[in-house]
Design a protein around this motif. Structure first.
Motif, PDB file in Angstrom:
ATOM      1  N   ALA A  12      -3.801   2.328   0.706  1.00 18.47           N
ATOM      2  CA  ALA A  12      -4.272   3.680   0.294  1.00 18.47           C
ATOM      3  C   ALA A  12      -2.873   4.424  -0.044  1.00 18.47           C
ATOM      4  O   ALA A  12      -2.732   5.382  -0.792  1.00 18.47           O
ATOM      5  N   GLN A  13      -1.844   4.165   0.831  1.00 12.23           N
ATOM      6  CA  GLN A  13      -0.606   4.820   0.416  1.00 12.23           C
ATOM      7  C   GLN A  13      -0.126   4.249  -0.986  1.00 12.23           C
ATOM      8  O   GLN A  13       0.516   4.925  -1.813  1.00 12.23           O
ATOM      9  N   ALA A  14      -0.177   2.968  -1.247  1.00 10.94           N
ATOM     10  CA  ALA A  14       0.120   2.396  -2.530  1.00 10.94           C
ATOM     11  C   ALA A  14      -0.827   3.182  -3.744  1.00 10.94           C
ATOM     12  O   ALA A  14      -0.009   3.520  -4.732  1.00 10.94           O
ATOM     13  N   GLY A  15      -2.024   3.430  -3.435  1.00 13.87           N
ATOM     14  CA  GLY A  15      -2.904   4.012  -4.430  1.00 13.87           C
ATOM     15  C   GLY A  15      -2.232   5.532  -4.675  1.00 13.87           C
ATOM     16  O   GLY A  15      -2.400   5.893  -5.758  1.00 13.87           O
ATOM     17  N   ALA A  16      -1.889   6.008  -3.810  1.00 18.45           N
ATOM     18  CA  ALA A  16      -1.192   7.449  -3.815  1.00 18.45           C
ATOM     19  C   ALA A  16       0.190   7.558  -4.319  1.00 18.45           C
ATOM     20  O   ALA A  16       0.956   8.337  -4.423  1.00 18.45           O
ATOM     21  N   GLN A  41       2.787   6.492  -2.478  1.00 15.09           N
ATOM     22  CA  GLN A  41       3.538   6.857  -1.367  1.00 15.09           C
ATOM     23  C   GLN A  41       3.891   5.665  -0.301  1.00 15.09           C
ATOM     24  O   GLN A  41       4.510   5.731   0.419  1.00 15.09           O
ATOM     25  N   LEU A  42       3.481   4.462  -0.786  1.00 16.96           N
ATOM     26  CA  LEU A  42       4.247   3.323  -0.118  1.00 16.96           C
ATOM     27  C   LEU A  42       5.592   3.052  -0.073  1.00 16.96           C
ATOM     28  O   LEU A  42       6.173   2.970  -1.224  1.00 16.96           O
ATOM     29  N   ALA A  43       6.158   2.835   1.081  1.00 14.61           N
ATOM     30  CA  ALA A  43       7.698   2.250   1.114  1.00 14.61           C
ATOM     31  C   ALA A  43       7.871   1.122   0.382  1.00 14.61           C
ATOM     32  O   ALA A  43       7.119   0.152   0.441  1.00 14.61           O
ATOM     33  N   SER A  44       9.015   1.159  -0.528  1.00 17.42           N
ATOM     34  CA  SER A  44       9.181  -0.198  -1.478  1.00 17.42           C
ATOM     35  C   SER A  44       9.357  -1.560  -0.553  1.00 17.42           C
ATOM     36  O   SER A  44       9.053  -2.342  -1.076  1.00 17.42           O
ATOM     37  N   MET A  45       9.631  -1.182   0.364  1.00 19.90           N
ATOM     38  CA  MET A  45       9.866  -2.494   1.410  1.00 19.90           C
ATOM     39  C   MET A  45       8.617  -3.088   1.825  1.00 19.90           C
ATOM     40  O   MET A  45       8.453  -4.261   2.042  1.00 19.90           O
ATOM     41  N   LEU A  46       7.255  -2.217   1.618  1.00 18.28           N
ATOM     42  CA  LEU A  46       6.160  -2.774   1.969  1.00 18.28           C
ATOM     43  C   LEU A  46       5.236  -3.201   0.836  1.00 18.28           C
ATOM     44  O   LEU A  46       4.079  -3.523   1.236  1.00 18.28           O
ATOM     45  N   GLN A  47       5.646  -2.938  -0.312  1.00 21.25           N
ATOM     46  CA  GLN A  47       5.033  -2.888  -1.503  1.00 21.25           C
ATOM     47  C   GLN A  47       4.369  -4.464  -1.712  1.00 21.25           C
ATOM     48  O   GLN A  47       3.400  -4.723  -2.610  1.00 21.25           O
ATOM     49  N   GLY A  48       5.235  -5.508  -1.326  1.00 22.11           N
ATOM     50  CA  GLY A  48       4.692  -6.972  -1.465  1.00 22.11           C
ATOM     51  C   GLY A  48       3.620  -7.289  -0.465  1.00 22.11           C
ATOM     52  O   GLY A  48       2.836  -8.272  -0.513  1.00 22.11           O
TER      53      GLY A  48
END
Length: 373
Positions: free
Chosen positions: A162-166, A168-175
Motif C-alpha cells: 500500500a505504501q508503494a502504491g502511494a 511512500q515506501l522507503a527505498s530500502m524496502l522496495q525490493g
C-alpha cells in the motif's frame, strides 16, 4: 568475577533507553542519555573482553538505525553506532554480530512503553510484532549466520504494498514488494482530481462536511481508532491524547491528502478538528476566506460583548475555551480589573518572548498543556 573453571564464552548486550521526541526538541542531555547504555556500555564490554577467546559478541540494535523512526533521532543514532561497531570488530578479527530488531510483541521491556498510538504507528509503517518464539528462533538463526549485521523484522507485506502504491515506501524496502503498474485508458493517462477541485463544485455546507470527515478520519488513524465517529469535532487535541509526534504525523498526513503545505505548528494554530477544517477550506478554496474579517475592522467593545454572551459549553465544543483561558491568564492585568501594573506588563512581554523563542516541539507541547514552564 568469572570463575576460572567456567570461562566467559560469549557476550550478549541488550540494554537500551528510549527518550523520543521530534528532532528540534533533542538536546545534548537527551542524546547522551540514550547513547550511554548503547555506545558507552558496548565499548566498555569490548575493552574488557577483547583479549578473551569469545565464541560470540552479540549486540541488540534496532531497525530504527537502518530504516529511521519518527521521533527517534537519538535512538536511531545509538543503534547505527552498534551496527557500525559490529562491522569494525569483525574487521579486527573478533566475533561480533549486531541484530537490528523490529518490534517485539511481549508486554515487557521497551515494547511495554508503547501505547496504543505508538503501536498503531508501527503497524502503519508495515512492521508487525514478533512473538517470543519467533524472536528466539531468529536469534538462533542469526548466531549461526556469518554476517556482522542482520535485521530480524517481521514485515506486513500488504502494508508495504500500500505504501508503494502511494509512493511512500522507503527505498530500502522496495525490493520486498512489487510496485503497482500504472495503466492508461484509451483517452490517455489517468489524472487525479485534486481535493480543491472536488470541493469547488459543492455547496459551502457540503464542503465543510467533506473536509471535517477527512480531518476526523486522519485524526482517528493517527490515534489508532477504528472509527472516526469517536472523534468529537470541537474537542481540543490536547484532550484526546496528542503529543508532539502525533501532531507532526497528523500535519504530514493532511499535507499529503490536501496537496498543500501546512505549518508544523498546525494543531497549535488550529487546536481542534473543526478549527483545522475551517483552515483547510480557506486554503483550498480562496474565495471561502474572502469574507474574513480583519483585526482592523473589528469593533472591540462589540466583540467582547458578543463573547460574553456565548455559553462556555459552546466555546468548549469549538475547542477554543482552553486557548481563551490561557490568553486571559497570560494577559497583562489578568490578576485584577484595574490598570495594568508594570509587573503585569513585564509578565505579558516575557510570555511573548518565551513563545517567540520556542521551537516547534515546544510550541506544540505548550498548546496541548503538556508543560509546566
Amino acid at each position: 568475577e568469572v570463575p576460572v573453571d567456567a570461562p566467559l564464552s560469549g557476550v550478549v548486550h541488550t540494554a537500551g533507553v528510549l527518550d523520543d521526541g521530534v528532532f528540534g526538541s533533542l538536546t545534548a542531555e537527551r542524546l547522551a542519555g540514550v547513547l550511554r547504555p548503547k555506545v558507552d556500555a558496548v565499548l566498555a564490554l569490548h575493552e574488557v573482553t577483547r583479549g578473551l577467546d569469545l565464541d560470540a559478541f552479540v549486540v541488540y540494535s534496532s531497525a530504527s538505525g537502518v530504516l529511521g523512526g519518527p521521533g527517534q533521532g537519538n535512538y536511531s543514532a545509538a543503534n547505527a553506532f552498534l551496527d557500525a561497531f559490529a562491522l569494525w570488530r569483525r574487521a579486527q578479527g573478533l566475533p561480533a554480530v549486531s541484530l537490528a530488531w523490529g518490534l517485539w510483541g511481549d508486554t515487557g521491556g521497551m515494547a511495554g512503553a508503547l501505547d496504543r498510538t505508538d503501536q498503531a504507528r508501527m503497524r502503519r509503517s508495515g512492521v508487525l510484532p514478533l512473538s517470543v518464539e519467533e524472536g528466539m528462533a531468529l536469534f538462533d538463526t542469526a548466531i549461526g549466520a556469518d554476517e556482522p549485521v542482520l535485521i530480524p523484522v517481521k514485515f506486513d507485506l500488504t502494508a508495504l504494498a500500500a505504501q508503494a502504491g502511494a509512493g511512500q515506501l522507503a527505498s530500502m524496502l522496495q525490493g520486498l514488494v512489487r510496485r503497482p503498474r500504472r495503466t492508461a485508458t484509451a483517452g490517455g493517462p489517468v489524472s487525479a482530481i485534486s481535493l480543491s477541485d472536488r470541493l469547488a463544485g459543492l455547496p459551502e455546507e457540503e464542503q465543510t462536511e467533506m473536509l471535517l470527515d477527512l480531518v476526523r478520519d486522519e485524526v482517528a488513524v493517527v490515534l489508532g481508532h477504528t472509527d472516526a465517529e469517536n472523534i468529537v469535532p470541537g474537542q481540543a487535541f490536547s484532550e484526546i491524547g496528542f503529543d508532539s509526534l502525533t501532531a507532526v504525523e497528523l500535519r504530514n498526513r493532511l499535507m499529503r491528502v490536501a496537496g498543500i503545505p501546512l505549518a508544523a505548528t498546525l494543531i497549535f494554530d488550529y487546536p481542534s478538528p473543526v478549527a483545522i477544517t475551517e483552515h483547510l477550506r480557506a486554503e483550498l478554496i480562496p474565495d471561502a476566506a474572502s469574507g474574513t474579517v480583519q483585526p482592523a475592522d473589528v469593533d472591540e467593545a462589540g466583540l467582547r460583548k458578543a463573547l460574553a454572551s456565548v455559553p462556555l459549553e459552546r466555546l468548549q465544543e469549538l475547542g477554543v475555551l482552553q486557548q481563551l483561558l490561557r490568553l486571559v491568564a497570560a494577559a497583562p492585568g489578568a490578576a485584577d480589573s484595574g490598570a495594568t501594573s508594570p509587573a503585569s506588563s513585564e509578565t505579558g512581554q516575557s510570555a511573548a518572548h518565551l513563545i517567540a523563542d520556542m521551537d516547534v516541539a515546544g510550541l506544540i507541547e505548550r498548546a496541548m498543556g503538556n508543560t509546566t514552564n
